[in-house]
Design a protein around this motif. Structure first.
Motif, PDB file in Angstrom:
ATOM      1  N   LYS A 159     -65.538  23.878 -90.402  1.00  6.41           N
ATOM      2  CA  LYS A 159     -65.074  24.360 -89.082  1.00  6.41           C
ATOM      3  C   LYS A 159     -63.542  24.318 -89.030  1.00  6.41           C
ATOM      4  O   LYS A 159     -62.907  25.242 -88.515  1.00  6.41           O
ATOM      5  N   ASN A 160     -62.940  23.271 -89.545  1.00  5.77           N
ATOM      6  CA  ASN A 160     -61.469  23.220 -89.622  1.00  5.77           C
ATOM      7  C   ASN A 160     -60.943  24.383 -90.449  1.00  5.77           C
ATOM      8  O   ASN A 160     -59.968  25.039 -90.085  1.00  5.77           O
ATOM      9  N   ARG A 161     -61.586  24.606 -91.586  1.00  6.27           N
ATOM     10  CA  ARG A 161     -61.130  25.686 -92.487  1.00  6.27           C
ATOM     11  C   ARG A 161     -61.220  27.053 -91.812  1.00  6.27           C
ATOM     12  O   ARG A 161     -60.346  27.907 -91.963  1.00  6.27           O
ATOM     13  N   GLN A 162     -62.271  27.237 -91.019  1.00  6.96           N
ATOM     14  CA  GLN A 162     -62.437  28.513 -90.303  1.00  6.96           C
ATOM     15  C   GLN A 162     -61.461  28.644 -89.139  1.00  6.96           C
ATOM     16  O   GLN A 162     -61.307  29.722 -88.578  1.00  6.96           O
ATOM     17  N   GLY A 163     -60.845  27.534 -88.722  1.00  5.17           N
ATOM     18  CA  GLY A 163     -59.926  27.583 -87.582  1.00  5.17           C
ATOM     19  C   GLY A 163     -60.646  27.530 -86.248  1.00  5.17           C
ATOM     20  O   GLY A 163     -60.124  27.957 -85.227  1.00  5.17           O
ATOM     21  N   ARG A 164     -61.855  26.935 -86.268  1.00  6.59           N
ATOM     22  CA  ARG A 164     -62.664  26.887 -85.033  1.00  6.59           C
ATOM     23  C   ARG A 164     -61.982  26.133 -83.895  1.00  6.59           C
ATOM     24  O   ARG A 164     -62.258  26.368 -82.742  1.00  6.59           O
ATOM     25  N   PHE A 165     -61.123  25.159 -84.249  1.00  8.22           N
ATOM     26  CA  PHE A 165     -60.545  24.312 -83.197  1.00  8.22           C
ATOM     27  C   PHE A 165     -59.130  24.741 -82.836  1.00  8.22           C
ATOM     28  O   PHE A 165     -58.431  24.036 -82.134  1.00  8.22           O
ATOM     29  N   ARG A 166     -58.682  25.893 -83.323  1.00  9.31           N
ATOM     30  CA  ARG A 166     -57.253  26.188 -83.129  1.00  9.31           C
ATOM     31  C   ARG A 166     -56.915  26.446 -81.675  1.00  9.31           C
ATOM     32  O   ARG A 166     -55.808  26.133 -81.235  1.00  9.31           O
ATOM     33  N   ALA A 167     -57.878  26.977 -80.905  1.00  7.46           N
ATOM     34  CA  ALA A 167     -57.594  27.216 -79.488  1.00  7.46           C
ATOM     35  C   ALA A 167     -57.387  25.897 -78.753  1.00  7.46           C
ATOM     36  O   ALA A 167     -56.570  25.793 -77.843  1.00  7.46           O
ATOM     37  N   VAL A 168     -58.138  24.865 -79.162  1.00  5.10           N
ATOM     38  CA  VAL A 168     -58.045  23.563 -78.504  1.00  5.10           C
ATOM     39  C   VAL A 168     -56.800  22.802 -78.969  1.00  5.10           C
ATOM     40  O   VAL A 168     -56.063  22.228 -78.187  1.00  5.10           O
ATOM     41  N   THR A 169     -56.574  22.836 -80.295  1.00  6.16           N
ATOM     42  CA  THR A 169     -55.461  22.040 -80.827  1.00  6.16           C
ATOM     43  C   THR A 169     -54.128  22.772 -80.699  1.00  6.16           C
ATOM     44  O   THR A 169     -53.075  22.144 -80.773  1.00  6.16           O
ATOM     45  N   TRP A 182     -51.814  26.905 -85.015  1.00  2.18           N
ATOM     46  CA  TRP A 182     -52.100  28.229 -85.569  1.00  2.18           C
ATOM     47  C   TRP A 182     -52.031  28.225 -87.081  1.00  2.18           C
ATOM     48  O   TRP A 182     -52.379  29.184 -87.737  1.00  2.18           O
ATOM     49  N   ARG A 183     -51.575  27.096 -87.645  1.00  2.00           N
ATOM     50  CA  ARG A 183     -51.681  26.874 -89.088  1.00  2.00           C
ATOM     51  C   ARG A 183     -52.374  25.527 -89.279  1.00  2.00           C
ATOM     52  O   ARG A 183     -52.160  24.611 -88.493  1.00  2.00           O
ATOM     53  N   PRO A 184     -53.214  25.416 -90.304  1.00  2.00           N
ATOM     54  CA  PRO A 184     -53.940  24.153 -90.469  1.00  2.00           C
ATOM     55  C   PRO A 184     -53.016  22.971 -90.741  1.00  2.00           C
ATOM     56  O   PRO A 184     -52.077  23.088 -91.525  1.00  2.00           O
ATOM     57  N   ARG A 185     -53.284  21.869 -90.069  1.00  2.00           N
ATOM     58  CA  ARG A 185     -52.538  20.629 -90.334  1.00  2.00           C
ATOM     59  C   ARG A 185     -53.464  19.542 -90.842  1.00  2.00           C
ATOM     60  O   ARG A 185     -53.078  18.696 -91.626  1.00  2.00           O
ATOM     61  N   THR A 186     -54.722  19.557 -90.319  1.00  2.00           N
ATOM     62  CA  THR A 186     -55.667  18.519 -90.718  1.00  2.00           C
ATOM     63  C   THR A 186     -56.079  18.739 -92.166  1.00  2.00           C
ATOM     64  O   THR A 186     -56.407  19.852 -92.558  1.00  2.00           O
ATOM     65  N   ARG A 187     -56.061  17.672 -92.941  1.00  2.00           N
ATOM     66  CA  ARG A 187     -56.441  17.785 -94.353  1.00  2.00           C
ATOM     67  C   ARG A 187     -57.960  17.840 -94.498  1.00  2.00           C
ATOM     68  O   ARG A 187     -58.687  17.453 -93.592  1.00  2.00           O
ATOM     69  N   GLN A 188     -58.409  18.242 -95.649  1.00  4.40           N
ATOM     70  CA  GLN A 188     -59.838  18.357 -95.924  1.00  4.40           C
ATOM     71  C   GLN A 188     -60.416  17.019 -96.406  1.00  4.40           C
ATOM     72  O   GLN A 188     -59.793  16.318 -97.203  1.00  4.40           O
ATOM     73  N   GLY A 189     -61.645  16.703 -95.911  1.00  2.00           N
ATOM     74  CA  GLY A 189     -62.352  15.514 -96.390  1.00  2.00           C
ATOM     75  C   GLY A 189     -62.135  14.310 -95.498  1.00  2.00           C
ATOM     76  O   GLY A 189     -60.990  13.931 -95.221  1.00  2.00           O
ATOM     77  N   PHE A 190     -63.241  13.725 -95.023  1.00  2.09           N
ATOM     78  CA  PHE A 190     -63.148  12.579 -94.106  1.00  2.09           C
ATOM     79  C   PHE A 190     -63.859  11.342 -94.644  1.00  2.09           C
ATOM     80  O   PHE A 190     -63.542  10.230 -94.249  1.00  2.09           O
ATOM     81  N   ASP A 191     -64.838  11.557 -95.507  1.00  4.59           N
ATOM     82  CA  ASP A 191     -65.612  10.436 -96.049  1.00  4.59           C
ATOM     83  C   ASP A 191     -64.975   9.916 -97.327  1.00  4.59           C
ATOM     84  O   ASP A 191     -64.653  10.707 -98.223  1.00  4.59           O
ATOM     85  N   VAL A 192     -64.846   8.613 -97.417  1.00  9.62           N
ATOM     86  CA  VAL A 192     -64.226   8.004 -98.595  1.00  9.62           C
ATOM     87  C   VAL A 192     -65.164   6.968 -99.202  1.00  9.62           C
ATOM     88  O   VAL A 192     -65.689   6.108 -98.498  1.00  9.62           O
ATOM     89  N   ALA A 193     -65.356   7.073-100.519  1.00  6.48           N
ATOM     90  CA  ALA A 193     -66.018   6.005-101.280  1.00  6.48           C
ATOM     91  C   ALA A 193     -65.170   5.803-102.526  1.00  6.48           C
ATOM     92  O   ALA A 193     -64.923   6.767-103.256  1.00  6.48           O
ATOM     93  N   GLY A 194     -64.694   4.600-102.731  1.00  6.52           N
ATOM     94  CA  GLY A 194     -63.810   4.407-103.880  1.00  6.52           C
ATOM     95  C   GLY A 194     -63.382   2.964-104.051  1.00  6.52           C
ATOM     96  O   GLY A 194     -64.017   2.045-103.536  1.00  6.52           O
ATOM     97  N   THR A 195     -62.273   2.805-104.761  1.00  8.78           N
ATOM     98  CA  THR A 195     -61.802   1.470-105.154  1.00  8.78           C
ATOM     99  C   THR A 195     -60.395   1.237-104.613  1.00  8.78           C
ATOM    100  O   THR A 195     -59.555   2.138-104.685  1.00  8.78           O
ATOM    101  N   VAL A 196     -60.163   0.028-104.116  1.00  9.03           N
ATOM    102  CA  VAL A 196     -58.839  -0.298-103.576  1.00  9.03           C
ATOM    103  C   VAL A 196     -57.829  -0.404-104.720  1.00  9.03           C
ATOM    104  O   VAL A 196     -58.026  -1.159-105.675  1.00  9.03           O
ATOM    105  N   LEU A 197     -56.755   0.397-104.606  1.00  7.88           N
ATOM    106  CA  LEU A 197     -55.683   0.362-105.615  1.00  7.88           C
ATOM    107  C   LEU A 197     -54.582  -0.610-105.204  1.00  7.88           C
ATOM    108  O   LEU A 197     -53.942  -1.218-106.050  1.00  7.88           O
ATOM    109  N   ALA A 198     -54.325  -0.709-103.883  1.00  5.36           N
ATOM    110  CA  ALA A 198     -53.256  -1.601-103.403  1.00  5.36           C
ATOM    111  C   ALA A 198     -53.479  -1.895-101.928  1.00  5.36           C
ATOM    112  O   ALA A 198     -54.061  -1.075-101.199  1.00  5.36           O
ATOM    113  N   VAL A 199     -53.046  -3.062-101.491  1.00  2.00           N
ATOM    114  CA  VAL A 199     -53.104  -3.395-100.059  1.00  2.00           C
ATOM    115  C   VAL A 199     -51.694  -3.654 -99.552  1.00  2.00           C
ATOM    116  O   VAL A 199     -50.890  -4.302-100.224  1.00  2.00           O
ATOM    117  N   GLY A 200     -51.397  -3.149 -98.377  1.00  2.00           N
ATOM    118  CA  GLY A 200     -50.066  -3.310 -97.803  1.00  2.00           C
ATOM    119  C   GLY A 200     -49.913  -4.671 -97.137  1.00  2.00           C
ATOM    120  O   GLY A 200     -50.903  -5.379 -96.892  1.00  2.00           O
TER     121      GLY A 200
END
Ligand SMILES: NC(=O)c1ccc[n+]([C@@H]2O[C@H](COP(=O)([O-])OP(=O)(O)OC[C@H]3O[C@@H](n4cnc5c(N)ncnc54)[C@H](OP(=O)(O)O)[C@@H]3O)[C@@H](O)[C@H]2O)c1
Length: 322
Positions: free
Chosen positions: A54-64, A67-85
């Motif tokens: 839906k982001n890629r299609q620009g479905r939310f552009r009227a609300v947000t 007019w150019r995409p800002r939100t990055r692709q992918g929300f689910d993360v499974a992985g390994t911690v490389l560093a902690v701040g």
């Protein structure tokens, strides 16, 4: 692909304009640097959610207003911690984690991502990254819809409209684990699938209209969003709740005019992830992975996801190792 520590760049899915799946490209992007109160995660796997196409299609552009995409692709993360701040407690380098990025951020279709500790949990024991990757957004949405908005209690009757979907297949399992009686609405081809997940009853949407039932459900969770509170009200018990996953004008109107309608806006929180993790470890919830795509096949994965015929989840694999 294992990230070489000496490299300054990593792979990331990008899109410069809204459009069909082909607008997606894989670019070399700078690796994120660790900052205070953040956790740097090497992403092993992610999964597709409807918000990605839906982001890629620009479905939310009227609300947000974007007019150019800002939100990055992918929300689910499974992985390994490389560093902690600085200031992070509860996570250490090497921990296997899963988590959910914010709706206006994204960025999990990349080799590395920076996250807030409150968006993360340790992975359920005994589960591979492929299955874990399907959990964060879909299972958290179901959990927050059923237990925070629907206030579903043991023994109550739940209807899940869209039982075979990513969100719906978790809703069936979470509700059953909670002791609710579950009716799943699905097609004939997915009836056995929904029953195997724990649905007490299935309704074939091509044959029977669940909205014609009378005084039956304490909670209607409308994952497909092809109904409204007005249409399902007679099927709801007195004081029953209708929860939708898309803020359609008719849902927003119902929310303004009644207390029976709710909209779930998933919020990344480690309490939901911890509850889901515990249920997975008890063998009460599992991810059904329909298909796994390497990152290079992101265009094909988007094409499949937007057909909205997926049973369970589509997973994106970033690190080829099991
Ligand atoms: N607000 C939020 O925070 C939030 C979070 C997550 C998701 N969502 C929204 O929730 C919706 C569902 O997302 P999802 O990823 O779970 O979807 P999905 O996995 O893409 O849904 C596909 C599934 O829906 C079934 N389906 C299609 N039409 C149906 C119908 N008329 N009745 C019953 N089942 C039907 C399909 O089965 P058949 O092929 O057998 O019909 C297929 O198994 C999306 O609109 C998404 O944007 C919102």
């Amino acid at each position: 692909m294992e990230t070489d520590r000496r490299r300054t760049t990593m792979r990331r899915v990008d899109y410069a304009r809204y459009g069909p799946p082909e607008v997606l490209t894989i670019v070399e992007a700078p690796r994120p640097s660790i900052r205070p109160r953040t956790v740097l995660v090497r992403v092993a796997a992610s999964s597709l959610n409807a918000i990605d196409w839906k982001n890629r299609q620009g479905r939310f552009r009227a609300v947000t207003g974007l007019w150019r995409p800002r939100t990055r692709q992918g929300f689910d993360v499974a992985g390994t911690v490389l560093a902690v701040g600085a200031g992070v407690v509860g996570f250490r380098t090497g921990d296997r984690v899963f988590g959910l990025l914010g709706n206006f951020t994204g960025g999990a279709f990349a080799d590395e991502v920076l996250m807030r500790p409150g968006q993360l949990e340790l992975v359920p024991r005994g589960l591979g990254f492929t299955e874990v990757a399907g959990l964060p957004m879909a299972a958290t949405t179901a959990w927050q819809a059923l237990f925070e908005l629907g206030r579903l209690r043991p023994g109550q009757r739940l209807l899940v409209n869209g039982g075979s979907s990513g969100v719906g297949h978790f809703a069936i399992q979470l509700a059953r684990a909670h002791g609710a009686y579950v009716t799943a609405v699905c097609s004939d081809r997915n009836a056995d699938f929904c029953k195997a997940l724990g649905a007490d009853e299935v309704v074939d949407y091509a044959i029977r209209d669940f909205a014609r039932d009378r005084d039956r459900f304490d909670v209607v969770f409308d994952v497909v969003n092809n109904r409204s509170l007005v249409q399902v009200r007679s099927a709801l018990r007195r004081h029953g709740t209708y929860v939708g996953t898309t803020p359609t004008p008719r849902l927003l109107w119902s929310i303004l005019t009644t207390s029976q309608a709710k909209f779930v806006a998933v919020s990344p929180r480690s309490d939901a992830l911890a509850a889901i993790r515990a249920l997975v470890e008890q063998g009460l919830v599992r991810t059904h992975v329909e298909r796994v795509y390497p990152l290079e096949e992101i265009v094909a994965a988007h094409r499949d996801a937007e057909r909205q015929r997926t049973r369970g989840k589509l997973v994106i694999l970033l690190d080829e190792r099991p």
